[in-house]
Design a protein around this motif. Structure first.
Motif, PDB file in Angstrom:
ATOM      1  N   SER A 140     -36.484 -61.760   6.643  1.00  0.00           N
ATOM      2  CA  SER A 140     -35.232 -62.498   6.550  1.00  0.00           C
ATOM      3  C   SER A 140     -34.851 -62.599   5.031  1.00  0.00           C
ATOM      4  O   SER A 140     -33.697 -62.774   4.427  1.00  0.00           O
ATOM      5  CB  SER A 140     -35.403 -63.863   7.285  1.00  0.00           C
ATOM      6  OG  SER A 140     -36.561 -64.505   6.681  1.00  0.00           O
ATOM      7  N   LEU A 141     -36.022 -63.041   4.105  1.00  0.00           N
ATOM      8  CA  LEU A 141     -35.757 -63.292   2.856  1.00  0.00           C
ATOM      9  C   LEU A 141     -35.398 -62.124   2.111  1.00  0.00           C
ATOM     10  O   LEU A 141     -34.350 -61.862   1.136  1.00  0.00           O
ATOM     11  CB  LEU A 141     -37.053 -63.985   2.103  1.00  0.00           C
ATOM     12  CG  LEU A 141     -37.115 -65.591   2.317  1.00  0.00           C
ATOM     13  CD1 LEU A 141     -38.490 -66.115   1.544  1.00  0.00           C
ATOM     14  CD2 LEU A 141     -35.918 -66.195   1.482  1.00  0.00           C
TER      15      LEU A 141
ATOM     16  N   LYS B 165     -30.879 -58.632  -0.048  1.00  0.00           N
ATOM     17  CA  LYS B 165     -30.451 -57.137   0.164  1.00  0.00           C
ATOM     18  C   LYS B 165     -31.469 -56.346  -0.209  1.00  0.00           C
ATOM     19  O   LYS B 165     -31.261 -55.240  -1.167  1.00  0.00           O
ATOM     20  CB  LYS B 165     -29.099 -56.754  -0.503  1.00  0.00           C
ATOM     21  CG  LYS B 165     -27.978 -57.208   0.568  1.00  0.00           C
ATOM     22  CD  LYS B 165     -26.787 -56.402   0.663  1.00  0.00           C
ATOM     23  CE  LYS B 165     -25.978 -56.788   1.497  1.00  0.00           C
ATOM     24  NZ  LYS B 165     -24.598 -56.046   1.416  1.00  0.00           N
ATOM     25  N   ALA B 166     -32.820 -56.645   0.015  1.00  0.00           N
ATOM     26  CA  ALA B 166     -33.847 -55.815  -0.802  1.00  0.00           C
ATOM     27  C   ALA B 166     -34.874 -55.552   0.195  1.00  0.00           C
ATOM     28  O   ALA B 166     -36.050 -55.371   0.047  1.00  0.00           O
ATOM     29  CB  ALA B 166     -34.597 -56.830  -1.607  1.00  0.00           C
TER      30      ALA B 166
ATOM     31  N   PHE C  69     -25.382 -61.417   6.001  1.00  0.00           N
ATOM     32  CA  PHE C  69     -27.058 -61.636   6.125  1.00  0.00           C
ATOM     33  C   PHE C  69     -27.168 -61.232   7.392  1.00  0.00           C
ATOM     34  O   PHE C  69     -28.294 -60.504   7.666  1.00  0.00           O
ATOM     35  CB  PHE C  69     -27.071 -63.133   5.950  1.00  0.00           C
ATOM     36  CG  PHE C  69     -28.596 -63.503   6.087  1.00  0.00           C
ATOM     37  CD1 PHE C  69     -29.637 -63.077   5.297  1.00  0.00           C
ATOM     38  CD2 PHE C  69     -28.985 -64.518   7.062  1.00  0.00           C
ATOM     39  CE1 PHE C  69     -30.860 -63.467   5.448  1.00  0.00           C
ATOM     40  CE2 PHE C  69     -30.191 -64.877   7.381  1.00  0.00           C
ATOM     41  CZ  PHE C  69     -31.258 -64.452   6.673  1.00  0.00           C
ATOM     42  N   LEU C  70     -26.535 -61.623   8.554  1.00  0.00           N
ATOM     43  CA  LEU C  70     -27.079 -61.253   9.909  1.00  0.00           C
ATOM     44  C   LEU C  70     -26.711 -59.630  10.219  1.00  0.00           C
ATOM     45  O   LEU C  70     -27.627 -58.958  10.821  1.00  0.00           O
ATOM     46  CB  LEU C  70     -26.023 -62.046  10.821  1.00  0.00           C
ATOM     47  CG  LEU C  70     -26.549 -63.786  11.266  1.00  0.00           C
ATOM     48  CD1 LEU C  70     -25.648 -64.248  11.954  1.00  0.00           C
ATOM     49  CD2 LEU C  70     -27.918 -63.468  11.779  1.00  0.00           C
ATOM     50  N   ALA C  71     -25.755 -59.229   9.473  1.00  0.00           N
ATOM     51  CA  ALA C  71     -25.554 -57.696   9.660  1.00  0.00           C
ATOM     52  C   ALA C  71     -26.583 -56.724   9.202  1.00  0.00           C
ATOM     53  O   ALA C  71     -26.790 -55.850   9.678  1.00  0.00           O
ATOM     54  CB  ALA C  71     -24.016 -57.358   8.893  1.00  0.00           C
ATOM     55  N   VAL C  72     -27.268 -57.272   8.182  1.00  0.00           N
ATOM     56  CA  VAL C  72     -28.293 -56.888   7.531  1.00  0.00           C
ATOM     57  C   VAL C  72     -29.747 -57.016   8.582  1.00  0.00           C
ATOM     58  O   VAL C  72     -30.511 -55.987   8.843  1.00  0.00           O
ATOM     59  CB  VAL C  72     -28.806 -57.113   6.189  1.00  0.00           C
ATOM     60  CG1 VAL C  72     -29.999 -56.633   5.523  1.00  0.00           C
ATOM     61  CG2 VAL C  72     -27.599 -57.043   5.065  1.00  0.00           C
ATOM     62  N   LEU C  73     -29.754 -57.850   8.918  1.00  0.00           N
ATOM     63  CA  LEU C  73     -30.995 -58.523   9.770  1.00  0.00           C
ATOM     64  C   LEU C  73     -30.912 -58.172  11.138  1.00  0.00           C
ATOM     65  O   LEU C  73     -31.979 -57.594  11.652  1.00  0.00           O
ATOM     66  CB  LEU C  73     -31.170 -59.912   9.537  1.00  0.00           C
ATOM     67  CG  LEU C  73     -32.583 -60.717   9.973  1.00  0.00           C
ATOM     68  CD1 LEU C  73     -33.450 -59.928   8.612  1.00  0.00           C
ATOM     69  CD2 LEU C  73     -32.316 -62.328   9.589  1.00  0.00           C
TER      70      LEU C  73
ATOM     71  N   PRO D 279     -26.408 -55.914  -5.956  1.00  0.00           N
ATOM     72  CA  PRO D 279     -26.849 -55.806  -7.409  1.00  0.00           C
ATOM     73  C   PRO D 279     -28.113 -54.868  -7.551  1.00  0.00           C
ATOM     74  O   PRO D 279     -28.362 -53.896  -8.308  1.00  0.00           O
ATOM     75  CB  PRO D 279     -27.463 -57.316  -7.994  1.00  0.00           C
ATOM     76  CG  PRO D 279     -26.757 -58.217  -6.910  1.00  0.00           C
ATOM     77  CD  PRO D 279     -26.351 -57.522  -5.628  1.00  0.00           C
ATOM     78  N   LEU D 280     -29.012 -55.057  -6.274  1.00  0.00           N
ATOM     79  CA  LEU D 280     -30.171 -53.926  -6.396  1.00  0.00           C
ATOM     80  C   LEU D 280     -29.925 -52.666  -6.412  1.00  0.00           C
ATOM     81  O   LEU D 280     -30.549 -51.816  -7.113  1.00  0.00           O
ATOM     82  CB  LEU D 280     -31.122 -54.371  -5.270  1.00  0.00           C
ATOM     83  CG  LEU D 280     -32.632 -53.703  -5.367  1.00  0.00           C
ATOM     84  CD1 LEU D 280     -33.213 -54.258  -6.498  1.00  0.00           C
ATOM     85  CD2 LEU D 280     -33.399 -54.371  -4.212  1.00  0.00           C
TER      86      LEU D 280
END
Lengths: 268, 308
Positions: free
Chosen positions: A53-54, A59-60, A207-211, A229-230
């Motif tokens: 989650s973190l 986005k890492a 955030f949810l879309a990633v998770l 940014p990453l």
């Protein structure tokens, strides 16, 4: 138009100064933390330890501790950067029209020979200038921090120029949405609440879309989807497509706000 | 309705101006003309439509129906051009609290393209705004002091038309006097002043013409003296011996007779009444001077009666 621009910027000066100082301090601290933790090795251990989650927040998911630049770039996704920038943009956008109408100060200005669209452009210009100052201070903080902690050789500062360019168009997109709300309203507080609510909702959609895969397809609806940014640190170059989307949202918002403001009644 | 016939140019022309907000009707067909060089009072209680009318004139809001023209141009569409010739005092002395009075005046002057507005110095002197006061932040100003600064910003560029919404609000009597003196000089130079107010005695004293607005409609407009002359006033006469055949002077109606004390309602010229009364032996005579307040309240009493 120059008078409204200058006066608006003077009005924002305290907010800009405090936020800029905060962003400079945060950038300095993040750089210092990297070295204080024990450099790249410690960062890699931290990466293994971090819950998904973190990682999604930054986005890492693919890892961020490849080098010092990647570690620092990932932090630019952290709410500690996004919240002050968004807060400044939302506050200035709501102040541009809604709060001026609410307080009645706009009546004296619009009784002068200045077109409403020029008035709005001057306000938006001052907001943009404020954003550039804030982001420049964040960049300077990262640079000063890397010099002080002796990792300047490991940190590619041009990456952060691209990251901050991406953040600038993200702020423009949030600003464009906020300006539309401000143009529609005569209540500054209501505008701030709505704009903040929309921004937080979009952040969580991303955030949810990633998770969470069921909502993955909704990610594109959030402006934060286009700020990574990453990826800039990893891939180099400028993410033109993402930048174009954010710039488009910002400019469309400004255009819509101008049309609304031009046609609306100025009454509380 | 044209209020004067002096051959002067009409500066403000409203024809059938209406404004609705959803189902609420703020203005319901306002007709009014203000000629150049007039100090025009716009009277009405809160909620009658004064501020809405003013905001239509200044191009802040668009009329739902009808036409609003200033200097022959459309108040909404041509507001940018019109603003060059306009000075405006809003109903609230809303100022940027973080600015000093000097900064605000210079800011507004710059927006109007002036470095040194022609009337600024004179206005500051006559409204008693000292150099020391101008250097203070506006957030520390009293309401009356803010109003003085707002008056200066509205007038400092010597506009052709000055529109003011409740200009005397919060001003002390001396400053009010100075303001009215300034306004008279202003119209003396051929400029026009349109001011709303609910302080009737002031309007009566200062304005040459008035319009009374009620429920979003102008119910009466014209020169103050003419309106007062046309209004029915009350006279109480105590006769030693009442006239056996009543009174025959034109415009006199006997409202009541209580022994020798008569109450008369008089409209129009009072001279024939006085001439007729002089024939008789009188104990006392009391005459209520017609005032704008009486006239104004008359319209609002009518409204109350018609409302039932």
């Amino acid at each position: 138009m120059g008078s409204v621009f200058g006066q608006s910027l003077r009005g924002y000066r305290l907010g800009i100064a405090l936020t800029a100082l905060g962003l400079f301090g945060v950038s300095l601290l993040v750089t210092y933390t990297f070295e204080a933790f024990g450099g790249l090795e410690a960062a890699q251990e931290l990466e293994d330890f971090l819950p998904d989650s973190l990682k999604a927040l930054l986005k890492a998911q693919g890892g961020f501790a490849t080098d010092a630049t990647g570690f620092l770039a990932a932090d630019y996704r952290h709410p500690i950067y996004l919240v002050p920038i968004s807060a400044f943009v939302i506050a200035t956008a709501s102040g541009a029209m809604a709060r001026e109408i609410e307080h009645g100060t706009i009546l004296v200005l619009l009784a002068c020979p200045i077109a409403r669209w020029r008035f709005l452009l001057a306000k938006a210009g001052a907001m943009l200038a404020g954003m550039v100052i804030l982001l420049a201070c964040a960049w300077v903080g990262t640079w000063v921090g890397s010099v002080i902690t002796g990792i300047a050789d490991e940190v590619v500062m041009t990456v952060f120029l691209r990251v901050l360019l991406n953040m600038l168009v993200l702020a423009m997109a949030i600003g464009g949405i906020s300006l539309v709300l401000s143009a529609l309203s005569s209540d500054g507080g209501q505008t701030v609440a709505l704009a903040a609510g929309i921004s937080v909702t979009m952040f969580f959609i991303d955030f949810l879309a990633v998770l969470w895969s069921p909502v993955e397809t909704l990610g594109f609806l959030s402006v934060f989807h286009y700020y990574d940014p990453l990826a800039i640190a990893r891939n180099g170059g400028i993410p033109w497509r993402d930048m174009a989307v954010l710039f488009g949202v910002g400019v469309t918002g400004l255009a819509a706000a101008t049309v609304i403001f031009q046609r609306r009644d100025i009454s509380r | 309705m044209t209020t004067t016939d002096t051959g002067a140019q009409p500066i403000i022309e409203l024809q059938g101006v209406a404004k609705t907000y959803g189902r609420a009707r703020a203005l319901d067909g306002v007709d009014m003309t203000v000629m150049a060089g007039t100090l025009f009072g716009f009277l009405g209680p809160n909620g009658a439509g004064k501020t809405t009318t003013i905001r239509i004139l200044t191009g802040f809001i668009r009329a739902s129906a009808g036409t609003a023209r200033l200097f022959g141009l459309d108040a909404w569409r041509d507001s940018m051009v019109l603003n060059h010739r306009l000075g405006f005092l809003p109903d609230t002395a809303a100022v940027y609290g973080g600015m000093t009075a000097r900064e605000l005046l210079d800011y507004v002057a710059r927006l109007r393209g002036h470095r040194r507005p022609p009337l600024q110095r004179e206005l500051l002197e006559r409204l008693e705004l000292s150099r020391e006061a101008l250097g203070r932040k506006l957030k520390g100003y009293s309401h009356g002091m803010r109003q003085k600064v707002m008056l200066v910003q509205a007038m400092q560029h010597d506009p052709d038309l000055l529109i003011m919404d409740e200009p005397t609000e919060a001003l002390d009597p001396l400053v009010r006097k100075a303001l009215f003196s300034l306004l008279r000089e202003f119209t003396g130079r051929g400029h026009t002043v349109f001011m709303s107010s609910h302080v009737l005695s002031e309007v009566e004293e200062a304005c040459q013409e008035v319009a009374i607005i009620r429920d979003g409609r102008v119910v009466r407009t014209g020169p103050v003296a003419e309106l007062l002359a046309s209004y029915t006033r009350t006279m109480w006469v105590e006769f030693r011996e009442p006239p056996p055949n009543g009174l025959s002077a034109p415009g006199v109606t006997v409202v009541s007779r209580e022994n020798n004390l008569w109450q008369l309602a008089i409209s129009g010229d009072i001279t024939p009444v006085i001439r007729e009364l002089a024939i008789y032996d009188l104990v006392d005579l009391t005459f209520g001077r017609a005032s704008l307040e009486e006239l104004f309240l008359g319209y609002y009493r009518e409204e109350g009666q018609s409302d039932g």
